[in-house]
Scaffold this motif. Structure first.
Motif, PDB file in Angstrom:
ATOM      1  N   ILE A   1       0.837  -1.202   0.000  1.00 23.47           N
ATOM      2  CA  ILE A   1       0.000   0.000   0.000  1.00 23.47           C
ATOM      3  C   ILE A   1       0.873   1.252   0.000  1.00 23.47           C
ATOM      4  O   ILE A   1       0.571   2.240  -0.685  1.00 23.47           O
ATOM      5  N   ILE A   2       1.961   1.224   0.758  1.00 25.17           N
ATOM      6  CA  ILE A   2       2.888   2.359   0.753  1.00 25.17           C
ATOM      7  C   ILE A   2       3.462   2.560  -0.645  1.00 25.17           C
ATOM      8  O   ILE A   2       3.512   3.689  -1.160  1.00 25.17           O
ATOM      9  N   ALA A   3       3.888   1.467  -1.277  1.00 25.43           N
ATOM     10  CA  ALA A   3       4.434   1.560  -2.633  1.00 25.43           C
ATOM     11  C   ALA A   3       3.386   2.106  -3.596  1.00 25.43           C
ATOM     12  O   ALA A   3       3.687   2.954  -4.456  1.00 25.43           O
ATOM     13  N   LEU A   4       2.152   1.639  -3.465  1.00 26.53           N
ATOM     14  CA  LEU A   4       1.059   2.106  -4.311  1.00 26.53           C
ATOM     15  C   LEU A   4       0.843   3.607  -4.153  1.00 26.53           C
ATOM     16  O   LEU A   4       0.685   4.334  -5.139  1.00 26.53           O
ATOM     17  N   SER A   5       0.858   4.062  -2.915  1.00 32.16           N
ATOM     18  CA  SER A   5       0.602   5.479  -2.641  1.00 32.16           C
ATOM     19  C   SER A   5       1.748   6.371  -3.099  1.00 32.16           C
ATOM     20  O   SER A   5       1.541   7.556  -3.377  1.00 32.16           O
ATOM     21  N   VAL A   6       2.942   5.819  -3.174  1.00 28.31           N
ATOM     22  CA  VAL A   6       4.109   6.602  -3.590  1.00 28.31           C
ATOM     23  C   VAL A   6       4.232   6.638  -5.114  1.00 28.31           C
ATOM     24  O   VAL A   6       4.498   7.686  -5.702  1.00 28.31           O
ATOM     25  N   VAL A   7       4.017   5.518  -5.763  1.00 33.00           N
ATOM     26  CA  VAL A   7       4.253   5.402  -7.205  1.00 33.00           C
ATOM     27  C   VAL A   7       3.161   6.089  -8.028  1.00 33.00           C
ATOM     28  O   VAL A   7       3.455   6.794  -9.001  1.00 33.00           O
ATOM     29  N   LEU A   8       1.904   5.889  -7.616  1.00 33.05           N
ATOM     30  CA  LEU A   8       0.794   6.429  -8.404  1.00 33.05           C
ATOM     31  C   LEU A   8       0.286   7.744  -7.830  1.00 33.05           C
ATOM     32  O   LEU A   8       0.479   8.036  -6.643  1.00 33.05           O
ATOM     33  N   GLU A   9      -0.393   8.504  -8.665  1.00 37.05           N
ATOM     34  CA  GLU A   9      -1.037   9.719  -8.203  1.00 37.05           C
ATOM     35  C   GLU A   9      -2.150   9.362  -7.220  1.00 37.05           C
ATOM     36  O   GLU A   9      -2.728   8.267  -7.285  1.00 37.05           O
TER      37      GLU A   9
END
Length: 204
Positions: free
Chosen positions: A121-129
């Motif tokens: 979830i952290i990676a998702l929130s960082v990579v995508l807008e």
């Protein structure tokens, strides 16, 4: 009638105090998403720290990784004057989140899946807008778990089950199409504001 009354009051409160109501909505969102995830991981459904650990991850790290975009979105909802305070509230919530994660990690019997999901979830929130990361989280994690919870009821009717699966798949396809053509799609400020206020009214 009672629901209509509550939602009407919610709309009035948002018009009178949008900043306070946005903070309330964010907190409610954290516990709504987080409590479902806590049950999925066999945490106590009443464990508030477990709910925070699961539910706040996306919002907090979106605000840390994309402060400019989050500020723009919040300004649409409440105006520019109070936006910085709300963003700061979201970012500094990482202190409470860290305590919640450590506590949940110690108490959890499923440490590796918990850590992997939080990391994803952290990676998702960082990579995508922000809007896309929230959309993917909602469709692929929250909604799927909700479907799993209500499946025992749905399976009593084959038609209802098939219709639910079909609508879910259509929703995922629509999200994928929107993502592929997102450069040509402009979300108006009025539509975004109306959608969030409507979600707030449905949540209360």
């Amino acid at each position: 009638f009672r629901r209509v009354l509550f939602r009407s009051i919610g709309y009035l409160l948002w018009m009178l105090a949008p900043t306070a109501m946005l903070v309330v909505f964010l907190v409610m969102t954290v516990f709504h998403f987080g409590s479902g995830d806590a049950r999925f991981f066999n945490h106590s459904s009443t464990a508030k720290l477990a709910a925070i650990a699961h539910g706040a991850t996306l919002l907090i790290f979106m605000s840390i990784a994309h402060p400019t975009e989050i500020s723009r979105l919040i300004a649409i909802l409440i105006g520019a004057e109070q936006t910085a305070h709300v963003v700061m509230f979201m970012q500094w919530s990482v202190v409470v989140w860290t305590i919640a994660v450590l506590h949940t990690l110690v108490q959890s019997q499923e440490k590796l899946p918990f850590v992997l999901e939080i990391a994803a979830i952290i990676a998702l929130s960082v990579v995508l807008e922000p809007l896309w990361s929230f959309c993917i989280y909602f469709c692929l994690i929250h909604s799927m778990r909700h479907f799993r919870n209500i499946y025992p009821v749905l399976k009593q009717s084959r038609y209802t089950t098939h219709l639910t699966i079909l609508l879910t798949l259509l929703g995922l396809v629509l999200v994928a199409i929107l993502y592929l053509f997102s450069e040509n799609i402009v979300l108006s400020d009025a539509l975004f504001q109306s959608t969030i206020i409507a979600l707030f009214m449905l949540t209360i």
